[in-house]
Design an enzyme around this catalytic site. Sequence first.
Site, PDB file in Angstrom:
ATOM      1  CB  ALA A 136      -0.929  -0.020   1.212  1.00  0.00           C
ATOM      2  CD  GLU A 138       6.340  -1.289  -1.811  1.00  0.00           C
ATOM      3  OE1 GLU A 138       6.187  -1.774  -2.960  1.00  0.00           O
ATOM      4  OE2 GLU A 138       6.815  -1.942  -0.864  1.00  0.00           O
ATOM      5  CD  GLU A 339      11.654  -3.478  -4.133  1.00  0.00           C
ATOM      6  OE1 GLU A 339      11.173  -2.351  -3.851  1.00  0.00           O
ATOM      7  OE2 GLU A 339      11.269  -4.533  -3.605  1.00  0.00           O
TER       8      GLU A 339
END
Length: 380
Positions: A136, A138, A339
């Site tokens: 959530a 991110e 990422e």
Amino acid sequence: MASVIVRVTSTSARSPLARLVAIPLGLDLWELHPDHAVLQADEAQASRLEAMGYAVEQLRLSESYLTDFATESAVTGYHSAQTLEEDLRQLADDNPEIAELHEIGHSVEGRPILALRLGERRGSSRKVAFLGCHHAREWISVEVPFLLAEDLVANASADPVREWLQRGEIWVAPMVNPDGHEFTRTPGNRLWRKNRRRNRDGTVGVDLNRNYGYMWGTLDIDTSSHTPADETYVGPRAFSEPESRAVRDLVARQAFGGVLTYHSYSQLILYPWGYTDEPIVDETDHREMRDLAGDMQRLIAGVHGETYTAQQSSRLYPTAGDTTDWTYGEYDVPSFTVELRPASALEGGFILPAGQIQPCWEENRPAAHAFIGHVLEKPA
């Protein structure tokens, strides 16, 4: 109890940094490097770590971190679940010849989980998927796949995008966890990670990126926990959550030739395995993903000079039940986790300043295009 963001180091062989993952303290591990870790902990957890021989340096109180980074201006430019739905529907409505919006499932709280299908013809055997926002907090992991969809639509009449859309299908699901994402938009909850499942013990949330079926539950450590209160709670069983089932069912129906999922933060390009330190046994598969990750790393660096490190997922820390282990383990297709920005907590961590949305997208664009080309242009 106040929570703090701390830097943990160790000079003792009895307390190696790698052991942090296995300590059953419910730690919220943000970064794990060879010489230090960064994590969020309450005061009792920090004291326990010191008693075990670790050096614990307080970087910030979580409250002051939020005050500095989770500002009102930081919200501007990021989607809510509602504005994302509106923008995805607009893309589909304005471009019906190449775009269709699908509800692939609903969240615990009943919100639609949406995926945009891009392609000129239906039923192609060449398909690729991009996913965002399993976790959530991110927020940037929503924006990059959305901007990818927008970019593909805008460039649909020019190669290579035109050729991709004629040849196959590109599916983009930018927000797998709409309930959690909405919860992070409420006061005091910006760092929420999980979905909003109410667990039997009264705690809330399952880590959706530990809830997939391949090797689910085979680890019980701080990064893949069986304790419901923990940030990385794997859930009561594989695919217990409607959000992970929505992705499961989409992948089963569409038989994608590759899957890439966006997370933040750390600037990494990760490929299986996460559940074990052992490399992929099939040397052809291993070489394919290792080489493609290296290509994406170079393409990203070529835009704004940012370094994204390509590596096997377990080198970050071990996880069981994550998306890319599952898509590779079950379907034998190239699978990556990217990422995104920033590189560290001191640069904002999970709260990336909104002014960095555009450069983060710009540097990831050529890597996303390379992945699409790799999957859709692969010889039959």
